[in-house]
Write a protein that holds these residues in place. Structure first.
Motif, PDB file in Angstrom:
ATOM      1  N   LEU A  25      18.150  38.994  -3.602  1.00  0.00           N
ATOM      2  CA  LEU A  25      18.880  40.264  -3.592  1.00  0.00           C
ATOM      3  C   LEU A  25      18.954  40.843  -2.182  1.00  0.00           C
ATOM      4  N   ARG A  26      17.870  40.716  -1.455  1.00  0.00           N
ATOM      5  CA  ARG A  26      17.790  41.274  -0.097  1.00  0.00           C
ATOM      6  C   ARG A  26      18.786  40.601   0.838  1.00  0.00           C
ATOM      7  N   LYS A  28      21.670  39.912   0.111  1.00  0.00           N
ATOM      8  CA  LYS A  28      22.995  40.414  -0.237  1.00  0.00           C
ATOM      9  C   LYS A  28      23.163  41.908  -0.009  1.00  0.00           C
ATOM     10  N   LYS A  29      22.049  42.643   0.050  1.00  0.00           N
ATOM     11  CA  LYS A  29      22.181  44.105   0.144  1.00  0.00           C
ATOM     12  C   LYS A  29      20.960  44.725   0.804  1.00  0.00           C
ATOM     13  N   PRO A  30      21.118  45.948   1.296  1.00  0.00           N
ATOM     14  CA  PRO A  30      19.978  46.641   1.916  1.00  0.00           C
ATOM     15  C   PRO A  30      18.911  46.978   0.872  1.00  0.00           C
ATOM     16  N   LYS A  33      19.348  49.731  -1.718  1.00  0.00           N
ATOM     17  CA  LYS A  33      20.305  49.515  -2.807  1.00  0.00           C
ATOM     18  C   LYS A  33      19.738  48.630  -3.923  1.00  0.00           C
ATOM     19  N   ILE A  34      18.544  48.104  -3.747  1.00  0.00           N
ATOM     20  CA  ILE A  34      17.932  47.246  -4.771  1.00  0.00           C
ATOM     21  C   ILE A  34      17.122  48.126  -5.711  1.00  0.00           C
ATOM     22  N   GLU A  38      17.340  46.082 -11.518  1.00  0.00           N
ATOM     23  CA  GLU A  38      18.090  44.906 -11.058  1.00  0.00           C
ATOM     24  C   GLU A  38      17.149  43.770 -10.670  1.00  0.00           C
ATOM     25  N   THR A 104      16.899  38.441   7.222  1.00  0.00           N
ATOM     26  CA  THR A 104      17.091  38.952   5.863  1.00  0.00           C
ATOM     27  C   THR A 104      16.052  40.016   5.543  1.00  0.00           C
ATOM     28  N   GLY A 108      18.570  46.066   8.375  1.00  0.00           N
ATOM     29  CA  GLY A 108      18.836  47.446   7.973  1.00  0.00           C
ATOM     30  C   GLY A 108      17.711  48.382   8.398  1.00  0.00           C
TER      31      GLY A 108
END
Length: 180
Positions: A25-26, A28-30, A33-34, A38, A104, A108
């Protein structure tokens, strides 16, 4: 005894699934946002299971970051004084091999934490092994050494990595020699 071993294996498998899901997940997104919902769904666990192991997503991230730093940087620390050039080669190689994973994990809002955590871990391990080194002077030298090396390597262009490494190998013994 067998039940304890089975429980330990279950815990290890669960934590591994959580970490794997987090890293996926990390990528793909900051981190902000996790959600736990999810992440839990991605790891095929329920939220309560997540909370048995971690208080929040940041505790999980801290654990993964610490494990990665220990594995890459701190594991060869016994060579820091005895063979600083070999230690710099090990750090440099580990950093280069793990750049994608590092980008990764430490992207951010977490990007500034990597060099700080490296510095903290190296100091803690060195001072644990060599308590006599825990002085203000050495604290400054180690901060300069770890932060300077990290930011120099991180800012280097791909085509200049070989030259940079040669310079680091020459400079490191001089900098380590400043510790007293």
């Amino acid at each position: 005894m067998a039940e304890e071993i089975n429980m330990d294996l279950r815990i290890q498998r669960t934590k591994a699934a959580i970490k794997k899901a987090f890293l996926e997940l990390r990528s793909k997104k900051p981190i902000e946002k996790i959600t736990i919902t999810e992440l839990s769904a991605h790891a095929n666990i329920n939220k309560a299971t997540f909370y048995l192991h971690y208080s929040d997503i940041y505790e999980l991230s801290d654990e993964i970051e610490g494990e990665m730093i220990d594995e890459m940087i701190v594991s060869g620390l016994e060579n820091f004084f005895e063979a600083p050039q070999r230690y710099s080669l090990e750090i440099f190689g580990a950093f280069m091999e793990n750049r994608k994973k590092l980008k990764t994990i430490f992207s951010g809002s977490r990007s500034g934490l990597f060099s700080i955590k490296i510095e903290q871990r190296i100091k803690a391990k060195l001072y644990e092994k060599y308590p006599e080194l825990n002085t203000k002077h050495n604290d400054v030298v180690l901060s300069f050494l770890t932060q300077g090396m990290f930011h120099t390597v991180a800012g280097c262009r791909e085509e200049d990595i070989g030259k940079l490494y040669d310079e680091i190998v020459q400079l490191l013994p001089l900098l380590v020699g400043q510790l007293r």
